[in-house]
Write a protein that holds these residues in place. Structure first.
Motif, PDB file in Angstrom:
ATOM      1  N   PRO A 135       0.828  -1.213   0.000  1.00 31.57           N
ATOM      2  CA  PRO A 135       0.000   0.000   0.000  1.00 31.57           C
ATOM      3  C   PRO A 135       0.860   1.259   0.000  1.00 31.57           C
ATOM      4  CG  PRO A 135      -0.704  -1.545   1.711  1.00 31.57           C
ATOM      5  CD  PRO A 135       0.606  -2.029   1.222  1.00 31.57           C
ATOM      6  N   PRO A 136       0.389   2.300  -0.646  1.00 33.39           N
ATOM      7  CA  PRO A 136       1.202   3.514  -0.764  1.00 33.39           C
ATOM      8  C   PRO A 136       1.279   4.277   0.554  1.00 33.39           C
ATOM      9  CG  PRO A 136      -0.969   3.887  -1.673  1.00 33.39           C
ATOM     10  CD  PRO A 136      -0.912   2.426  -1.330  1.00 33.39           C
ATOM     11  N   PRO A 137       2.409   4.952   0.809  1.00 38.66           N
ATOM     12  CA  PRO A 137       2.486   5.827   1.978  1.00 38.66           C
ATOM     13  C   PRO A 137       1.456   6.945   1.869  1.00 38.66           C
ATOM     14  CG  PRO A 137       4.662   5.469   0.993  1.00 38.66           C
ATOM     15  CD  PRO A 137       3.644   4.943   0.027  1.00 38.66           C
ATOM     16  N   GLN A 138       1.003   7.442   2.990  1.00 38.30           N
ATOM     17  CA  GLN A 138       0.009   8.515   2.983  1.00 38.30           C
ATOM     18  C   GLN A 138       0.523   9.745   2.254  1.00 38.30           C
ATOM     19  OE1 GLN A 138      -3.204   8.470   3.937  1.00 38.30           O
ATOM     20  NE2 GLN A 138      -2.904   6.275   4.310  1.00 38.30           N
ATOM     21  N   THR A 139       1.832   9.934   2.251  1.00 39.39           N
ATOM     22  CA  THR A 139       2.402  11.104   1.572  1.00 39.39           C
ATOM     23  C   THR A 139       2.387  10.951   0.060  1.00 39.39           C
ATOM     24  OG1 THR A 139       4.593  10.106   1.820  1.00 39.39           O
ATOM     25  CG2 THR A 139       3.900  11.694   3.500  1.00 39.39           C
ATOM     26  N   THR A 140       2.212   9.709  -0.431  1.00 36.59           N
ATOM     27  CA  THR A 140       2.202   9.451  -1.876  1.00 36.59           C
ATOM     28  C   THR A 140       0.790   9.427  -2.431  1.00 36.59           C
ATOM     29  OG1 THR A 140       4.240   8.168  -1.724  1.00 36.59           O
ATOM     30  CG2 THR A 140       2.874   7.828  -3.683  1.00 36.59           C
ATOM     31  N   ALA A 141      -0.096   8.748  -1.762  1.00 36.70           N
ATOM     32  CA  ALA A 141      -1.456   8.570  -2.272  1.00 36.70           C
ATOM     33  C   ALA A 141      -2.266   9.850  -2.120  1.00 36.70           C
ATOM     34  CB  ALA A 141      -2.143   7.439  -1.530  1.00 36.70           C
ATOM     35  N   SER A 142      -3.035  10.143  -3.134  1.00 33.87           N
ATOM     36  CA  SER A 142      -3.970  11.259  -3.060  1.00 33.87           C
ATOM     37  C   SER A 142      -5.253  10.741  -2.423  1.00 33.87           C
ATOM     38  CB  SER A 142      -4.262  11.802  -4.464  1.00 33.87           C
ATOM     39  OG  SER A 142      -3.076  12.282  -5.063  1.00 33.87           O
ATOM     40  N   SER A 143      -5.701  11.380  -1.370  1.00 41.81           N
ATOM     41  CA  SER A 143      -6.897  10.905  -0.668  1.00 41.81           C
ATOM     42  C   SER A 143      -8.009  11.927  -0.836  1.00 41.81           C
ATOM     43  CB  SER A 143      -6.572  10.702   0.823  1.00 41.81           C
ATOM     44  OG  SER A 143      -6.078  11.902   1.396  1.00 41.81           O
ATOM     45  N   PRO A 144      -9.263  11.547  -0.627  1.00 41.47           N
ATOM     46  CA  PRO A 144      -9.712  10.211  -0.229  1.00 41.47           C
ATOM     47  C   PRO A 144      -9.809   9.279  -1.425  1.00 41.47           C
ATOM     48  CG  PRO A 144     -11.575  11.659  -0.455  1.00 41.47           C
ATOM     49  CD  PRO A 144     -10.366  12.513  -0.707  1.00 41.47           C
ATOM     50  N   PRO A 145     -10.155   7.985  -1.201  1.00 40.05           N
ATOM     51  CA  PRO A 145     -10.355   7.064  -2.321  1.00 40.05           C
ATOM     52  C   PRO A 145     -11.387   7.619  -3.300  1.00 40.05           C
ATOM     53  CG  PRO A 145     -10.316   5.871  -0.258  1.00 40.05           C
ATOM     54  CD  PRO A 145     -10.331   7.322   0.096  1.00 40.05           C
ATOM     55  N   LYS A 146     -11.194   7.252  -4.578  1.00 39.65           N
ATOM     56  CA  LYS A 146     -12.084   7.770  -5.611  1.00 39.65           C
ATOM     57  C   LYS A 146     -12.689   6.629  -6.402  1.00 39.65           C
ATOM     58  CE  LYS A 146     -12.397  11.425  -9.076  1.00 39.65           C
ATOM     59  NZ  LYS A 146     -11.706  12.570  -9.713  1.00 39.65           N
ATOM     60  N   THR A 147     -13.904   6.840  -6.880  1.00 41.39           N
ATOM     61  CA  THR A 147     -14.584   5.819  -7.671  1.00 41.39           C
ATOM     62  C   THR A 147     -13.935   5.691  -9.046  1.00 41.39           C
ATOM     63  OG1 THR A 147     -16.693   6.219  -6.570  1.00 41.39           O
ATOM     64  CG2 THR A 147     -16.766   5.142  -8.722  1.00 41.39           C
ATOM     65  N   SER A 148     -13.611   4.460  -9.406  1.00 42.90           N
ATOM     66  CA  SER A 148     -13.132   4.158 -10.750  1.00 42.90           C
ATOM     67  C   SER A 148     -14.119   3.192 -11.396  1.00 42.90           C
ATOM     68  CB  SER A 148     -11.743   3.528 -10.715  1.00 42.90           C
ATOM     69  OG  SER A 148     -10.760   4.464 -10.325  1.00 42.90           O
ATOM     70  N   VAL A 149     -14.249   3.285 -12.709  1.00 41.65           N
ATOM     71  CA  VAL A 149     -15.202   2.461 -13.453  1.00 41.65           C
ATOM     72  C   VAL A 149     -14.444   1.477 -14.337  1.00 41.65           C
ATOM     73  CG1 VAL A 149     -17.154   2.450 -15.048  1.00 41.65           C
ATOM     74  CG2 VAL A 149     -16.863   4.357 -13.451  1.00 41.65           C
ATOM     75  N   VAL A 150     -14.723   0.190 -14.138  1.00 40.91           N
ATOM     76  CA  VAL A 150     -14.188  -0.865 -14.994  1.00 40.91           C
ATOM     77  C   VAL A 150     -15.385  -1.500 -15.694  1.00 40.91           C
ATOM     78  CG1 VAL A 150     -12.827  -2.981 -15.106  1.00 40.91           C
ATOM     79  CG2 VAL A 150     -12.322  -1.253 -13.345  1.00 40.91           C
ATOM     80  N   TRP A 151     -15.504  -1.239 -16.996  1.00 39.18           N
ATOM     81  CA  TRP A 151     -16.719  -1.573 -17.738  1.00 39.18           C
ATOM     82  C   TRP A 151     -17.916  -0.895 -17.056  1.00 39.18           C
ATOM     83  CZ3 TRP A 151     -15.435  -2.713 -22.322  1.00 39.18           C
ATOM     84  CH2 TRP A 151     -14.338  -3.527 -22.605  1.00 39.18           C
ATOM     85  N   ASP A 152     -18.843  -1.656 -16.487  1.00 39.59           N
ATOM     86  CA  ASP A 152     -19.993  -1.041 -15.819  1.00 39.59           C
ATOM     87  C   ASP A 152     -19.873  -1.093 -14.295  1.00 39.59           C
ATOM     88  OD1 ASP A 152     -21.217  -0.486 -18.274  1.00 39.59           O
ATOM     89  OD2 ASP A 152     -22.169  -2.462 -18.334  1.00 39.59           O
ATOM     90  N   ASP A 153     -18.772  -1.615 -13.796  1.00 44.33           N
ATOM     91  CA  ASP A 153     -18.597  -1.779 -12.356  1.00 44.33           C
ATOM     92  C   ASP A 153     -17.912  -0.553 -11.744  1.00 44.33           C
ATOM     93  OD1 ASP A 153     -19.682  -4.342 -12.454  1.00 44.33           O
ATOM     94  OD2 ASP A 153     -17.733  -5.243 -12.871  1.00 44.33           O
ATOM     95  N   HIS A 154     -18.396  -0.135 -10.592  1.00 48.09           N
ATOM     96  CA  HIS A 154     -17.808   0.980  -9.864  1.00 48.09           C
ATOM     97  C   HIS A 154     -17.041   0.429  -8.658  1.00 48.09           C
ATOM     98  CE1 HIS A 154     -20.797   2.962 -12.316  1.00 48.09           C
ATOM     99  NE2 HIS A 154     -20.287   4.136 -11.989  1.00 48.09           N
ATOM    100  N   VAL A 155     -15.755   0.757  -8.587  1.00 51.70           N
ATOM    101  CA  VAL A 155     -14.905   0.279  -7.502  1.00 51.70           C
ATOM    102  C   VAL A 155     -14.166   1.460  -6.885  1.00 51.70           C
ATOM    103  CG1 VAL A 155     -14.582  -2.040  -8.438  1.00 51.70           C
ATOM    104  CG2 VAL A 155     -13.069  -0.213  -9.170  1.00 51.70           C
ATOM    105  N   GLN A 156     -13.783   1.302  -5.635  1.00 51.97           N
ATOM    106  CA  GLN A 156     -13.044   2.342  -4.936  1.00 51.97           C
ATOM    107  C   GLN A 156     -11.545   2.122  -5.127  1.00 51.97           C
ATOM    108  OE1 GLN A 156     -14.503   5.115  -3.379  1.00 51.97           O
ATOM    109  NE2 GLN A 156     -16.172   4.188  -4.579  1.00 51.97           N
ATOM    110  N   THR A 157     -10.849   3.163  -5.542  1.00 49.33           N
ATOM    111  CA  THR A 157      -9.420   3.071  -5.819  1.00 49.33           C
ATOM    112  C   THR A 157      -8.651   4.180  -5.119  1.00 49.33           C
ATOM    113  OG1 THR A 157      -9.725   4.365  -7.857  1.00 49.33           O
ATOM    114  CG2 THR A 157      -9.726   1.947  -8.061  1.00 49.33           C
ATOM    115  N   ILE A 158      -7.346   3.975  -5.028  1.00 47.43           N
ATOM    116  CA  ILE A 158      -6.446   4.952  -4.421  1.00 47.43           C
ATOM    117  C   ILE A 158      -5.559   5.527  -5.516  1.00 47.43           C
ATOM    118  CG2 ILE A 158      -4.599   5.294  -2.741  1.00 47.43           C
ATOM    119  CD1 ILE A 158      -5.677   2.778  -1.296  1.00 47.43           C
ATOM    120  N   ASP A 159      -5.580   6.836  -5.661  1.00 53.19           N
ATOM    121  CA  ASP A 159      -4.714   7.519  -6.611  1.00 53.19           C
ATOM    122  C   ASP A 159      -3.283   7.454  -6.082  1.00 53.19           C
ATOM    123  OD1 ASP A 159      -3.314   9.270  -8.227  1.00 53.19           O
ATOM    124  OD2 ASP A 159      -4.883  10.800  -8.266  1.00 53.19           O
TER     125      ASP A 159
END
Length: 295
Positions: free
Chosen positions: A58-82
């Motif tokens: 998992p990315p360090p807090q200083t690297t990841a942009s928060s909060p998690p954001k919704t990403s779409v894979v085909w028609d599915d919505h999943v939570q991802t970390i930038d």
């Protein structure tokens, strides 16, 4: 996973289908501990002076942009970390270099795709569920659920037999084309087989004590026509596959190569040289029952 901004502010998955140059990205496992894994990414498209991209998950807090954001894979919505601006700049440069009028131009021309993000699955949220209609009762977990996937295209595992590639290449050569390697199909498991497409009839296999369910054939998109070393797009293997591997009555235009696989065991380990035991076979293959999505 790579993603770009969608029309409504969400992140939408971004693949070689949109930018074949992504094939030139090589990802190497650099180190691993019980809590973190580090990867090194390089690309032959970037100038030799360009540094590699180092990613820790998992990315360090200083690297990841928060909060998690919704990403779409085909028609599915999943939570991802930038995974942050450094990762975004690096992958965007790869896409820009591939799209530039001259690959050596610096700085590269910004491509039509805009800014590309590198995101990771947020494991604190639910995974995606593959299409349930292809899971037999024996593939259902003890809690009544089915095996899950996160950011893969549709199913968690892709399996291909070596004899199938041999048969495909013999047909490509008869058509006057150039052979392709297994990397074109990006399988997770490659099985040394004797008969072309014998994996079509496999239903249950076992590797190192772990049971895997062979669910359905994999329809191939234009991505199989991208050379995974250079990003060059070629007519093969699509041209030849279309001549003899159109298997689905529901999708007569689609051609198939490889099998989608899943397991309810999350602790299994597959190593080169493992024996594959075919436990159950069926008659003929299983092909898509709905219209195959394309993008």
């Amino acid at each position: 996973m790579l993603a770009r901004e969608g029309t409504q502010g969400e992140l939408r998955f971004f693949t070689q289908r949109q930018s074949p140059g992504l094939a030139t990205i090589s990802c190497t496992l650099t180190s691993s501990t019980p809590t973190t894994t580090t990867y090194t990414l390089t690309s032959s498209l970037l100038p030799p002076s360009s540094p590699p991209l180092i990613i820790t998950y998992p990315p360090p807090q200083t690297t990841a942009s928060s909060p998690p954001k919704t990403s779409v894979v085909w028609d599915d919505h999943v939570q991802t970390i930038d995974l942050g601006p450094v990762a975004s700049n690096w992958v965007t440069n790869v896409v820009d270099h591939f799209s530039a009028p001259t690959r050596s131009s610096l700085p590269p021309v910004r491509s039509e795709h805009g800014v590309i993000k590198l995101v990771a699955f947020d494991s604190s949220h639910n995974c995606r569920s593959p299409d349930k209609k292809y899971f037999p009762g024996t593939a259902v977990k003890g809690d009544g659920g089915i095996p899950e996937t996160a950011l893969s295209d549709g199913f968690p595992i892709l399996l291909v037999g070596t004899a199938s590639l041999d048969e495909l290449n013999s047909r490509i050569k008869r058509n006057g084309g150039k052979e392709v390697n297994m990397k074109r199909f990006r399988p997770n498991i490659v099985v040394n087989t004797n008969t072309p497409f014998e994996e079509d009839e496999w239903r249950i296999i076992r590797i190192s004590g772990v049971v895997y369910h062979v669910l359905k054939g994999c329809p191939r998109c234009k991505q199989a026509c991208t050379d995974q070393d250079t990003g060059e797009v070629t007519p093969e293997p699509g041209f030849t596959l279309a001549s003899f591997r159109k298997m689905s009555k529901r999708n007569p235009q689609d051609f198939y190569f490889g099998q989608n696989v899943a397991t309810t065991n999350t602790e299994g380990k597959v190593e080169v040289g493992d024996v594959v035991e075919v436990i159950k076979k069926g008659k003929g293959g299983v092909w898509d029952k709905d219209t195959v999505k394309a993008e």
